[in-house]
Each structure stands twice: as structure tokens, then as C-alpha cells.
Design a protein around this motif. Structure first.
Motif, PDB file in Angstrom:
ATOM      1  N   ILE A  18       0.820  -1.203   0.000  1.00  0.00           N
ATOM      2  CA  ILE A  18       0.000   0.000   0.000  1.00  0.00           C
ATOM      3  C   ILE A  18       0.856   1.255   0.000  1.00  0.00           C
ATOM      4  CG2 ILE A  18      -1.653   1.343   1.368  1.00  0.00           C
ATOM      5  CD1 ILE A  18      -2.898  -1.302   2.261  1.00  0.00           C
ATOM      6  N   THR A 140      -3.012   4.696   7.862  1.00  0.00           N
ATOM      7  CA  THR A 140      -3.562   3.406   7.452  1.00  0.00           C
ATOM      8  C   THR A 140      -3.980   2.599   8.671  1.00  0.00           C
ATOM      9  OG1 THR A 140      -2.182   3.360   5.474  1.00  0.00           O
ATOM     10  CG2 THR A 140      -3.116   1.271   6.198  1.00  0.00           C
ATOM     11  N   THR A 189      -0.336  -7.371  -0.462  1.00  0.00           N
ATOM     12  CA  THR A 189       0.832  -6.825   0.224  1.00  0.00           C
ATOM     13  C   THR A 189       1.658  -7.956   0.836  1.00  0.00           C
ATOM     14  OG1 THR A 189      -0.178  -6.634   2.427  1.00  0.00           O
ATOM     15  CG2 THR A 189      -0.615  -4.842   0.867  1.00  0.00           C
ATOM     16  N   PRO A 232      -2.385  -2.731  -4.969  1.00  0.00           N
ATOM     17  CA  PRO A 232      -2.031  -1.558  -4.155  1.00  0.00           C
ATOM     18  C   PRO A 232      -2.024  -0.252  -4.946  1.00  0.00           C
ATOM     19  CG  PRO A 232      -0.548  -3.380  -3.695  1.00  0.00           C
ATOM     20  CD  PRO A 232      -1.368  -3.788  -4.875  1.00  0.00           C
ATOM     21  N   VAL A 235      -5.326   1.235  -4.633  1.00  0.00           N
ATOM     22  CA  VAL A 235      -5.484   1.840  -3.305  1.00  0.00           C
ATOM     23  C   VAL A 235      -4.814   3.213  -3.279  1.00  0.00           C
ATOM     24  CG1 VAL A 235      -5.083   1.559  -0.836  1.00  0.00           C
ATOM     25  CG2 VAL A 235      -5.552  -0.449  -2.252  1.00  0.00           C
ATOM     26  N   THR A 252     -11.574   0.529   0.502  1.00  0.00           N
ATOM     27  CA  THR A 252     -11.077  -0.007  -0.759  1.00  0.00           C
ATOM     28  C   THR A 252     -12.112  -0.854  -1.488  1.00  0.00           C
ATOM     29  OG1 THR A 252     -10.147  -1.916   0.422  1.00  0.00           O
ATOM     30  CG2 THR A 252      -8.695  -0.014   0.050  1.00  0.00           C
TER      31      THR A 252
END
Length: 281
Positions: A18, A140, A189, A232, A235, A252
Motif C-alpha cells: 500500500i 492506514t 501486500t 495496491p 489503493v 477499498t
């Protein structure tokens, strides 16, 4: 922040996942980006890749669970770019187990990276951002910061990030600083291999629990969901849009919306019981 071009961002956990997705999206919007991570080789590769797109990026290595290292990274950023307008508190780890598997190292490592680094990031950067006329902070959390499925340090830390962000949004808004909390679902991730970056001082934090058939199957499913998760880079685009439009919450996907609605329903029923009890008296 409608006009991001020419601004400077500091992104933690930026070597992959991310963090790299956000750094990429911001760089594509003309933002100068300082990428910060504990994983040096991956960090260097990420910066090299972005530089090939003519992005104005640089790197600084730091263990954000150490306030002194985060502060040193800030000074290097100030020396390189002079100012920071956007803070992305993204670094995160998935250490620690549920009740019965807790240990002090697991709590210290997970809370240090996932929560205290966010606190310190705000403490260090917010005055700088305010002095420059304002900016934006994104931290986050996780969808697990809204619907805790267990007593893990990870879930506790992410609830903390949500609470901190909600409070800061009210306090920093009048100071010209927007605050958003990112609550992603399953994203592609390296979160499932967080132990690769475990500092020696937290030895034992990821001591594996006994895996019976059920636990083994849950772990396998989790790995599969993450490895097949959302890109990602997508995102990162959502976060850029969230900064430009000052979104309080950045999600998301809608996969977990029913579970969040169910949680809110239980909270509402708690108030209803008190209201009904008073009515009967």
C-alpha cells in the motif's frame, strides 16, 4: 488539497504494498515523495523504479517503532525538500496472536509500528504542516479497525488508529489540516510475512502458535486472500482522491459493509435496551 502538484509527501512503509501504491499515485500527480521504510533493499528498488518515471522521489531508512529514527528521517526530509505538506502514516505489521497466545514482545512490536509510529508521525509533522498553511494526514488502519474479529494486537492497534484519526480530524481541521483514515480490506501486500523485518529487540514477537487443523486452514485462507487481493496501485489512487476531496474514511471495497452495519446494529440495540428499561419504570 485540490492542487497536489509541487507539494511534498512523507510516506512510511513505502517500499512495497500500500505504501508504494500511495507513493506512486502521489508521484504521478506531481508530488515530491520521500519514501521511508525499514527494508533497505526493497526501498532502494522502489525508488529506482519511480525515478525511471521522472518522479521526484528520495528514500530514507527508518524503524518507525523508534521515535528517534523517525525524527531523524524527518530531518533528512526537511534537508532534501524543505517542507512536508502530506503525511502518510502507513507502516504496519501483522504480529501477535489472539488471547492465549499473547506475549509482551508481540504487543510492543505491533503497537509500536502500527499505532505509536502514527502518534509520533502526527506529533512531529503536524506543526510543520500547519506552519506552511495546511495540508493532509492519512493514516492506514484496516477494516479490522472497525470490525475486530479477534483479540490480536493487530486489531487493537488498528482500532487505535481509527480513534486517533477521528479525533484529530475535529482538532486539526480548524488548523487547515485534513485527516483521513484508510481502512483497506484484502490488499496484495507482504503483511503476512511481516516477521522478515522483526527487530532483534522484539525477539519472540512472532512465536508461532500450535496450528491445529482449523487454525491451519484459517491461516491458509488468509494467505490466499491477501495474495489475491486488490492491487495496491488502485489503493494509492483512492488515497490520492481522498486527499483531494478530504474524505474522512477511505475504503477499498464494500465486502465488509454488512459486517460493519451488523456491528452498528448491536450498538444501537444496546441503547434501545436502556431506553426500553427506562420506559418500563
Amino acid at each position: 488539497m485540490k492542487d497536489l502538484a509541487g507539494k511534498t509527501a512523507f510516506v512510511t512503509g513505502a517500499a512495497s504494498g500500500i505504501g508504494l501504491g500511495i507513493a506512486t499515485a502521489l508521484a504521478q500527480a506531481g508530488v515530491k515523495v520521500m519514501l521511508c521504510d525499514i527494508e533497505e533493499a526493497a526501498l532502494a528498488a522502489a525508488v529506482e523504479g519511480l525515478k525511471r518515471t521522472n518522479a521526484d522521489v528520495a528514500l530514507v531508512r527508518a524503524d518507525v517503532s523508534l521515535k528517534a529514527e523517525l525524527q531523524a528521517a524527518v530531518e533528512q526530509t526537511r534537508a532534501r525538500y524543505g517542507a512536508v505538506h502530506i503525511l502518510i502514516n502507513n507502516a504496519g505489521v501483522g504480529g501477535g496472536g489472539s488471547y492465549g497466545m499473547w506475549n509482551d514482545a508481540g504487543w510492543s512490536w505491533t503497537l509500536g509500528v502500527n499505532l505509536m509510529a502514527v502518534v509520533w508521525g502526527v506529533e512531529i509533522f503536524a506543526p510543520m504542516i500547519e506552519s506552511q498553511g495546511g495540508g493532509h494526514i492519512v493514516s492506514t488502519a484496516s477494516i479490522a479497525g472497525l470490525i475486530s474479529g479477534g483479540s490480536t494486537p493487530y486489531n487493537v492497534s488498528k482500532y487505535g488508529v481509527v480513534a486517533l484519526s477521528e479525533g484529530l480530524r475535529h482538532e486539526l481541521g480548524p488548523r487547515g489540516i485534513g485527516v483521513s483514515v484508510l481502512c483497506p480490506g484484502f490488499i496484495r501486500t507482504n503483511i503476512m510475512s511481516s516477521q522478515r523485518n522483526l527487530p532483534e529487540r522484539f525477539a519472540g514477537a512472532t512465536r508461532p502458535p500450535p496450528l491445529d487443523g482449523a487454525r491451519l486452514e484459517r491461516m491458509k485462507q488468509m494467505v490466499e486472500r491477501v495474495s489475491g487481493g486488490i492491487d495496491p496501485l488502485y489503493v494509492g489512487e483512492l488515497v490520492r482522491e481522498g486527499i483531494e476531496n478530504d474524505w474522512p474514511y477511505i475504503f477499498t471495497d464494500c465486502e465488509f459493509e454488512p459486517m460493519i452495519e451488523a456491528r452498528f446494529g448491536e450498538i444501537k440495540r444496546g441503547f434501545d435496551r436502556i431506553r426500553d428499561r427506562k420506559a418500563r419504570r
